[in-house]
Structures are given as C-alpha cells and as structure tokens.
Write a protein that holds these residues in place. Structure first.
Motif, short mmCIF file in Angstrom:
data_model
loop_
_atom_site.label_atom_id
_atom_site.label_comp_id
_atom_site.label_asym_id
_atom_site.label_seq_id
_atom_site.Cartn_x
_atom_site.Cartn_y
_atom_site.Cartn_z
N ARG A 3 0.90 -1.13 0.21
CA ARG A 3 -0.16 0.00 -0.13
C ARG A 3 0.94 1.06 -0.03
O ARG A 3 2.18 1.22 -0.12
CB ARG A 3 -0.84 -0.06 1.40
N ASN A 12 0.50 2.34 4.53
CA ASN A 12 0.07 1.28 5.50
C ASN A 12 0.89 -0.09 5.18
O ASN A 12 0.64 -0.50 4.22
CB ASN A 12 -1.54 0.93 5.37
N GLY A 69 -0.92 -4.85 3.88
CA GLY A 69 -1.88 -5.00 2.58
C GLY A 69 -2.40 -6.36 2.62
O GLY A 69 -2.29 -7.11 3.23
N PRO A 71 5.25 -0.92 2.66
CA PRO A 71 4.53 0.03 2.01
C PRO A 71 5.51 1.03 1.09
O PRO A 71 6.73 1.08 1.30
CB PRO A 71 3.91 0.86 2.95
N ASP A 103 -4.58 -0.19 -1.57
CA ASP A 103 -5.39 0.76 -0.62
C ASP A 103 -7.03 0.39 -0.84
O ASP A 103 -7.67 0.18 0.20
CB ASP A 103 -4.92 2.14 -0.73
N GLN A 160 -9.50 -1.88 1.80
CA GLN A 160 -10.63 -1.37 2.39
C GLN A 160 -11.75 -2.22 1.91
O GLN A 160 -12.82 -2.45 2.64
CB GLN A 160 -10.67 -0.01 1.82
N ALA A 165 -4.87 8.52 0.70
CA ALA A 165 -3.81 7.65 0.10
C ALA A 165 -3.22 8.31 -1.13
O ALA A 165 -1.95 8.35 -1.27
CB ALA A 165 -4.27 6.57 -0.09
#
Length: 467
Positions: free
Chosen positions: A130, A133, A136, A152, A182, A186, A322
């Motif tokens: 990511r 973060n 991932g 990341p 990202d 999510q 992001a």
C-alpha cells in the motif's frame, strides 16, 4: 512534432521487440534523448518482478503477477514479463530484480521463506503493498496463508535512500505505481464487516420469523382437526399466547399446551393418535424453517448493504488521503532528494476489471469513486512538478476496456488464468487463445497488457522530452 511522432514509432517498435513480436528497432539502436544510469521502481504487484518467487510459488513456476514463464513457443506475446522489465530493456538497462524476497506465510504449504535483501537490486515494488499502511492484502495479519511482505511505498523509498546515501543520483529513472491495494484492502474489510453484519441480522430476523411462523402454523393445523376450526384456533391461540409469556417456556412446552388444548376441542379425535399430532408438529417446523431462512436472507442482505453504504464515505475519503500521501512521498522523498526523472502512474480502471464487475452495482460504483478520488488527489499533488511525468493509466485502460480492437486486445472481461496470477503459468490457462487478453486474473494484467502499459508510459516520457 515530427520528431515526437518518429520517437513514438521507435519506442512502439522497441516495446513489440521486447515482447518477442515485430522487427522493430532494438533498444541499443534507439537515439534516446536521455540515457539513464539505472531504473528504480516503487509500488505494488503491477511492478513486482519477483518478491515472492520463493518456496512453493517458485517451484510452481510463479512469482510475478501475470502469466508467468516464457511461453513464447505458444504465442510471441506470452513472455512472462511485466511493464517495468520491458521499460528496462528499452533503456538498455539490466533486467530489474527484486530488492527483497521472501514470504511470511504458512510454512506447511511452502509459503514461508527467509526474507532477504538484495543490495544490487532496485525494484522495491511488492505485491500487496500500500502507500503507507504496512498491512496490505495477503499479509499474514489478514489471515492469509501466503504471508506477503507488503512493505509500503514510504518504506520502500526509505530503504532505497538508506542504501543510496540519502539521495538519488539524478541520472536514474524512477517509477512509482501504487494505490490499488489501498482500495482492495478497504474493500476486503468492508465486505467482511458487511458479511458479519448481514449474518447477525439474518440470524436474528430468521429466528424471530421462524418462531412466529411455527406458532401460527401449529395453531392453524391443529385447529383444522376440530369441528369448528375458527373457534378452536382462537382457544388454542389464547392458550399458546399465555404459555409464551411464561419465563420458563420452551418450544416443547408450547407444543404440549397447543396439542392439549386442541385435543379438548369438539371433533379433534384424530389427535388421539400420536402420529397425527407428531406430523402436524413436524410440518409446522418445516414451514417455520423455510420462512425463517427466507426472512433471514432478506434481512441479511439489507443489513449488509446498509453497512457497506455507511462505510462508503470513509472509504472514499481514505483513498483521497492515500492519493495525497503518495504525491507527498514523490515530492518530499524522491524529487526533493535529487531524482530528476520520476514517472508516476495513476490507478488503472479497477472498476472495469472482472473482479469489480462481479460485484453488485453499489459496490461497482464505490470502486469507481474510490479510484477517481485517489487519482484526483495524486494528480493535484504532483501538478507543477517539472521532474515528474504523471501517466494516466486510468484513461488508457478505460478506453481499452470499452474499445479493445484498436489495441489488439481480444478480451477485456475474462481472466486468462484459472488461478491467481502470482502462480499462473502456461499450464494454468483457460482453454483457447489468451495471447491478447487484457487480464491474467480478475485484476492484474497479462504480458500483452503489460506491453500496452509500457508503450503508453514510453509515449508520455517522449512527450515530456525525456526519450
């Protein structure tokens, strides 16, 4: 302008040559405007050249997120190379290698291998990575057996700066491509939450409806054995209602009360046979289970959709953050540290991928909004940076999906592989000719699509005057 068109033609031929097709000008014969000393790549699976080519993944012939291996005997396009490898060949540079390799997953399945740094390698991109973060998709904290490292982008750049003495030389070309994970991370979290919310709501509503249906069906069927079903139903129903208020009630106690009151009704002599009463109870239970399941399904779907809708605004906002973060990394950690040639790719059209199209309409819309928000913030963040080329992969991939023929694509909706691209080889392809498919799996590109990406990136660099 004529020189630009000529350069574009040369680079197009070079890309085709790198992929084993055409008889174009070789990289060594190109008269490029810039000679790069090296190529540094940061990002995710789109640019990963072999972080996870270890253990059982390597034994299976996998390791890159495309159709792995040299399958040019089958088709010239099936080179097993991703776009960064093609770019390196165009520049006359050595083939890129992964700056770090390893897996932190299930050892029994062969998904555990020592994490090793390779100082000579400058491709830091890792599948699952990511922007900032560290966790991932497929990282072990997600419960994945693969155990992807998912370092990341911010850490990737930090590691390179530490290796390079805190700065870029200014003569290398730097590629940055990230953000897709990202969105995927999510979406995975949202879908897990929606599933949990749906299951809880479905179970509760299903149990409630099943209980109510059992009672009403039991009373109705028992009443039909009496001479006056209406009067019998009222009497049985009243007795059951009273028992239902008893704190010590059980399903069996309700059945006992219902049957006893039914037997007391004029004409209900057949209930003297235990088999008759038993069959009525059994039918009531079957009817209740079906009603409960149907009601639970509807309630679960409604609750899951409500959960997803409630999470959507925060997910979109997080993608904007992001995108801005990635732009900040480019400006403060790459350009400000001496890099003069930085290529930043935005997110391709994830909303048009097979993975997205398999989702419901609301989720498809959410994915498109997330990608658009990320790209908008990324573009705004690097705008005005003279040392940055912003490449709109979304625009070209979107056009490819809608209008594939001019790009030589034969399929933009079906995965070429029967497994995930990381372990996909010539032995795990669907039946038929997949040489000009867009997608290897439900998200990631085939070698041919990687050719198109490399061509488009090269064109943008030419227009910038760098090639």
């Amino acid at each position: 302008m004529r020189q630009t068109h000529f350069a574009l033609a040369m680079l197009t031929a070079a890309v085709l040559s790198a992929c084993g097709g055409g008889n174009g000008t070789s990289p060594e014969e190109q008269k490029l405007a810039t000679t790069f000393s090296s190529m540094v790549s940061f990002g995710d699976s789109l640019s990963d050249v072999g972080t996870y080519a270890v253990g059982s993944i390597k034994l299976a012939g996998g390791g890159k997120f495309t159709i792995n291996g040299d399958n040019t005997a089958t088709s010239a396009t099936l080179t097993g190379k991703n776009w960064t490898e093609l770019m390196a060949k165009q520049f006359g540079l050595p083939a890129p290698c992964a700056a770090q390799t390893g897996l932190d997953g299930n050892a029994a399945a062969g998904f555990s291998a020592a994490v090793l740094d390779h100082p000579e390698c400058l491709s830091y991109a890792q599948g699952g990575a990511r922007v900032s973060n560290p966790y991932g998709p497929e990282n072990k904290v997600t419960g994945s057996a693969f155990g992807f490292l998912t370092k990341p982008v911010v850490e990737q750049v930090t590691r390179h700066l530490a290796k390079a003495g805190g700065k870029f030389s200014g003569t290398e070309v730097v590629f940055v491509t990230a953000g897709g994970n990202d969105a995927l991370a999510q979406l995975g979290q949202m879908q897990a939450g929606a599933k949990a919310a749906g299951e809880a709501a479905g179970a509760a509503e299903g149990a409630r409806v099943a209980a109510e249906t059992f009672v009403t069906t039991l009373v109705s069927l028992l009443a039909q054995t009496a001479d006056n079903p209406q009067t019998a139903g009222q009497a049985i129903g009243t007795a059951v209602a009273i028992e239902s208020q008893n704190p010590a009630r059980t399903t069996q106690s309700i059945i006992n009360v219902a049957v006893a009151n039914a037997m007391a009704q004029p004409g209900a002599t057949e209930l003297q046979d235990p088999l008759v009463a038993g069959s009525i109870v059994a039918k009531s239970q079957t009817t209740a289970e079906a009603a409960g399941a149907a009601a639970g399904l509807v309630a679960g779907q409604k609750a899951g959709a409500a959960y997803a809708a409630a999470q959507a605004p925060a997910m979109v906002a997080a993608m904007g953050v992001a995108g801005a973060e990635l732009a900040g990394i480019v400006k403060t950690m790459i350009v400000a540290k001496g890099a003069n040639y930085v290529v930043v790719n935005n997110l391709p059209d994830l909303g048009g991928s097979p993975a997205s199209k398999a989702q419901d309409a609301a989720t498809q819309t959410l994915i498109k909004t997330m990608v658009t928000t990320f790209n908008t913030q990324l573009k705004a963040g690097v705008a005005g940076e003279a040392k940055v080329v912003y490449v709109d992969l979304w625009a070209t991939s979107h056009d490819q999906i809608l209008n594939p023929a001019p790009y030589g694509l034969t399929n933009t909706s079906t995965a070429a592989c029967t497994v995930k691209s990381l372990v996909c080889t010539g032995k795990t392809l669907i039946t038929g000719d997949v040489s000009h498919f867009m997608f290897a799996d439900d998200v990631l590109p085939t070698p041919y699509e990687n050719t198109l990406i490399a061509k488009y990136v090269a064109e943008q660099m030419i227009l910038k005057g760098w090639l």
